[in-house]
Every structure is written in structure tokens, then in C-alpha cells.
Scaffold this active site. Sequence first.
Site, PDB file in Angstrom:
ATOM      1  N   ALA A  66      41.336 -23.224 -52.713  1.00 48.70           N
ATOM      2  CA  ALA A  66      42.530 -22.573 -52.835  1.00 48.70           C
ATOM      3  C   ALA A  66      43.329 -23.599 -53.263  1.00 48.70           C
ATOM      4  O   ALA A  66      43.198 -24.705 -52.602  1.00 48.70           O
ATOM      5  CB  ALA A  66      42.998 -21.657 -51.699  1.00 48.70           C
ATOM      6  N   GLY A 110      37.720 -21.848 -51.182  1.00 51.78           N
ATOM      7  CA  GLY A 110      38.171 -20.555 -52.063  1.00 51.78           C
ATOM      8  C   GLY A 110      37.050 -20.567 -53.211  1.00 51.78           C
ATOM      9  O   GLY A 110      36.649 -19.608 -53.763  1.00 51.78           O
ATOM     10  N   GLU A 113      33.796 -19.694 -51.673  1.00 53.48           N
ATOM     11  CA  GLU A 113      33.773 -18.145 -51.449  1.00 53.48           C
ATOM     12  C   GLU A 113      33.811 -16.969 -52.892  1.00 53.48           C
ATOM     13  O   GLU A 113      33.196 -16.315 -52.736  1.00 53.48           O
ATOM     14  CB  GLU A 113      35.361 -17.830 -50.818  1.00 53.48           C
ATOM     15  CG  GLU A 113      35.230 -18.407 -49.288  1.00 53.48           C
ATOM     16  CD  GLU A 113      36.502 -18.247 -48.655  1.00 53.48           C
ATOM     17  OE1 GLU A 113      37.560 -18.918 -49.265  1.00 53.48           O
ATOM     18  OE2 GLU A 113      36.781 -17.564 -47.496  1.00 53.48           O
ATOM     19  N   GLU A 133      38.184 -25.811 -44.799  1.00 50.28           N
ATOM     20  CA  GLU A 133      39.495 -25.252 -44.352  1.00 50.28           C
ATOM     21  C   GLU A 133      39.810 -25.864 -42.942  1.00 50.28           C
ATOM     22  O   GLU A 133      41.038 -26.207 -42.508  1.00 50.28           O
ATOM     23  CB  GLU A 133      39.582 -23.901 -44.323  1.00 50.28           C
ATOM     24  CG  GLU A 133      39.438 -22.991 -45.650  1.00 50.28           C
ATOM     25  CD  GLU A 133      38.118 -22.848 -46.081  1.00 50.28           C
ATOM     26  OE1 GLU A 133      37.252 -23.585 -45.834  1.00 50.28           O
ATOM     27  OE2 GLU A 133      37.974 -22.159 -47.122  1.00 50.28           O
TER      28      GLU A 133
END
Length: 259
Positions: A66, A110, A113, A133
Site C-alpha cells: 500500500a 498489499g 495480499e 507491515e
Amino acid sequence: MSEPVVLREDEGRVAILTIHRPDKLNALNQQVRDEMLEHLDAIQQDDGVGVVVVTGAGEKSFVAGADISEFEGRAPFDQRDAMRFPRIFDVMASFPKPVIAMINGFCLGGGCEMSMSCDMRIASDNARFGQPEIKLGLIPGGGGTQRLPRLVGMGNAMRLILTGDMIDAQEAKEIGLVDQVVPQAELREKTLELASKIASMSPLTVRIGKEVLRASERMSVAEGILYERDLFCLCFSTEDKAEGVDAFLNKRKAEWTGR
Ligand code: COA
């Protein structure tokens, strides 16, 4: 109007979506998420596309997570509001056409993911994977805590999420995070080979196959086997089943119509 950050190109019946923010290692910001949803919406309606491939621009990164700059100064409900419905990773996982991640470098946070919400993952030998993270005082928020242990087992998922360590493509293959590792120079060719093969099958049968395979993630084995029986029998209502059986019995190539 800002420059597009997700580019689409079609190769036969395969649509390739490239996340294009190479100077930010293709980090996922809101614009990327919005454009991905727009492209998927168009591809869903497009009978000319049988399979979607998702990748990142350049050879250094698939997606490095992200976009961390969007997290700065956010309070919990700001973040909650930013996590708009529908969520891109869930849309990809339940998309009615198969989605293949073509992983060409950093596949982090992300990005990891996103790759896990795809149906298949092919990585180049220089790819690196991780859920970093924890180093930002965060946990994965895009399904990582749920999808990672299902792919690699609880111990490996705990290690990756609680240390934030990166692993290389070979280890990712060994623990089940990716299905294939290929030399960087062959990544596109091998991915398109797989995607085109699937895209040459009956789109209706492929859709039913994906649906019931995905159901195994939320159903017990007993429920899933009943669901499989029902969808298997549903196939007996299609023209493509009649065509496939007739083609086999008459030693000819099947011509699928998707009906
Ligand atoms: N969000 C926002 N920007 C990112 C980013 C992210 N997730 N990942 C990389 N970038 C940006 C960097 O800030 C840098 O921008 P700048 O040139 O304007 O300073 C650019 O992309 C290149 O990254 P850089 O860190 O210089 O490359 P590197 O080769 O030295 O390191 C990584 C590569 C992937 C190890 C490093 O960029 C990194 O740790 N990224 C964050 C990964 C992460 O924590 N992801 C999970 C987010 S929840």
C-alpha cells in the site's frame, strides 16, 4: 486529468493489467484501486476476455505494498472510510474469470495480499515476498492474515507477518506462496502460455470451476462436495458439455460457445 496508473493490453483472449507507478515501485494508492475496479468492471462485461493477468510495471517490482504516504496522519475512521466497498482484493478473488498474478520483483504488503487474492501466482526468479507491515506498527489489512496461513500454513504465516522478513522466490515456491518460479526473461511468455490455455476452454465451465474451487475456502469439505455435485450436474445443462462430449466421442476438437 492525471496520468492513468493501471494500463490494459489484450493478447488474444487474455487481458493484462499493469500497475504503472514504477517510480514508487507500483505502490497501491487510491487511484490504482479505483482504476483496477474500473478495468475489472469493463473486463467482466467483455466476452472477448477469458483470463486476466495482473502485473507491475518494470522489472524491479510487482507491487511494494500500500502507498505508505496515504497512511500519514490518518485516524482509525479515516482509514475505515478509505477502505471503500467493494474492496479490490475481494473483487479479484470472486471475479468470474480467472486472475493470474505475474510477479516481477518486490511483492510486499498489499502487493503480496493482491497476489494472494489472484487465483494463480507465477513469479520471476528475482521476486521477493513479505508482509512488512509490522515494521510500520501495523498488521496486514488486505486479507493477509487470512489468505497467507491458508496458502503457507500457520507457522510460516506467523513468521512472515510477525517478523516482516522478506523471502526469495524459491522459498516462496517451497512454502506454497507461488505456484511457479521462472527466469525473469521468460516470465511473460510462461504466464501468457498458461493464461491462453485456460482462456481457450469454455468460459462458462471455467467460471463454474473457479466458483466451486473458491467455495472450498469458505465451506466445510462435506458442504463443498455437495456444492460440487450440484455444479457438476449444472454443467449437464450447457451446450458446451454436449459439445465437449460429442467432440471427444467423434475424435474432433471442441468448439466452445460459452453457452
Ligand atoms: N509506499 C509508498 N512509496 C513507496 C513504497 C510504498 N509501499 N515502496 C516504495 N516506495 C517508494 C520509495 O519511497 C521511493 O520513493 P522516492 O524515490 O520518492 O523516495 C521509491 O518508491 C523507490 O523505493 P526505494 O525505497 O528507494 O527502493 P529500494 O530499492 O531502496 O527499496 C523496498 C525497496 C521495497 C525494500 C523499499 O522501498 C520498502 O521497504 N518499501 C516499503 C515496503 C512496505 O513496507 N510495504 C508495506 C506497506 S503497508
